[in-house]
Design a protein around this motif. Sequence first.
Motif, short mmCIF file in Angstrom:
data_model
loop_
_atom_site.label_atom_id
_atom_site.label_comp_id
_atom_site.label_asym_id
_atom_site.label_seq_id
_atom_site.Cartn_x
_atom_site.Cartn_y
_atom_site.Cartn_z
N SER A 25 0.85 -1.19 0.00
CA SER A 25 0.00 0.00 0.00
C SER A 25 0.89 1.25 0.00
O SER A 25 2.11 1.16 0.22
N HIS A 27 0.83 3.49 2.28
CA HIS A 27 1.33 3.56 3.66
C HIS A 27 2.52 2.63 3.86
O HIS A 27 3.51 3.01 4.50
N ASP A 28 2.43 1.41 3.33
CA ASP A 28 3.56 0.48 3.41
C ASP A 28 4.81 1.10 2.80
O ASP A 28 5.91 1.04 3.38
N LEU A 30 5.61 4.24 2.27
CA LEU A 30 6.13 5.35 3.07
C LEU A 30 6.88 4.83 4.29
O LEU A 30 7.95 5.35 4.65
N THR A 31 6.34 3.80 4.94
CA THR A 31 6.99 3.23 6.13
C THR A 31 8.32 2.58 5.77
O THR A 31 9.33 2.78 6.45
N PHE A 58 2.07 8.00 -3.87
CA PHE A 58 3.23 7.90 -2.98
C PHE A 58 4.09 9.17 -3.05
O PHE A 58 4.46 9.73 -2.02
N ARG A 61 2.37 12.19 -1.38
CA ARG A 61 2.39 12.16 0.08
C ARG A 61 3.80 12.25 0.64
O ARG A 61 4.02 12.79 1.74
N GLU A 65 5.17 13.83 4.13
CA GLU A 65 5.16 12.80 5.18
C GLU A 65 6.50 12.13 5.41
O GLU A 65 6.68 11.47 6.44
#
Length: 264
Positions: A25, A27-28, A30-31, A58, A61, A65
Amino acid sequence: MNPNQFHVYDTTLRDGAQQEGLSLSVHDKLTIAQHLDELGVGFIEGGWPGANPKDTEFFRRARTELRLEHAVLAAFGSTRRPNVAVEDDPLVRALLDAETPVVTLVAKSHTGHVERALRTSLEENLAMIRDTVAFLTGQGRRVILDAEHFFDGYRRDPSYAVEVVRTAAEAGAELAALCDTNGGLLPDDVGEVVAAVADATGVRLGIHCHNDTGCAIANSLAAVDAGATHVQGTLNGYGERTGNADLISVVANLELKRGRQVLP
């Protein structure tokens, strides 16, 4: 980062994400990017904006982020399409819209692929490389060229494969990463070709290996021994088919077995 230092370039978020069964994802991604920065890699290739909506999101963001201390983000994309003005190509424009300091362009270096996949002339392929690199550097981007299927192309027509590298450098690319896209080579072959291309061009070279012969790590090390100062790979060797060079093992071998400091 100092552009003259050794480059450790991670492509887990793009090439690695092509592994069967792996779905990241935004979020994945970015992490993972934040952890990669903590590891100390110099470059994080985030994906292909414009070609993949998730990757476009991605990069949008990431601007607010991500807090990167060591790495710079790279957007991946291709040279302009045949017979299209570079400023009119929407995928090239998407690379600018990603607002990354680095853009990595994939380009054909195998004459057969130029003729059969791009369905254009060898001269137009060189023009596509020249135009796209010059356009992006003119917009303030650092450009890395990924010479796709380079080693197979070099075996078929070495003069043309070398001309691809030379054309990119003359247009402003800071280095050319030679890609063993099929993953079919052995270390002696890789070292021989990297040394020959370095001698013929004087261009800074990198290496990008797939693992179909189980030699991606060894091939990457052989390329570094032959003069490459930029190495691409993925965490744990993730990637399509049998995967890419495992960047963790490549870095550990360079640091511990070769005595080269390649991470801070």
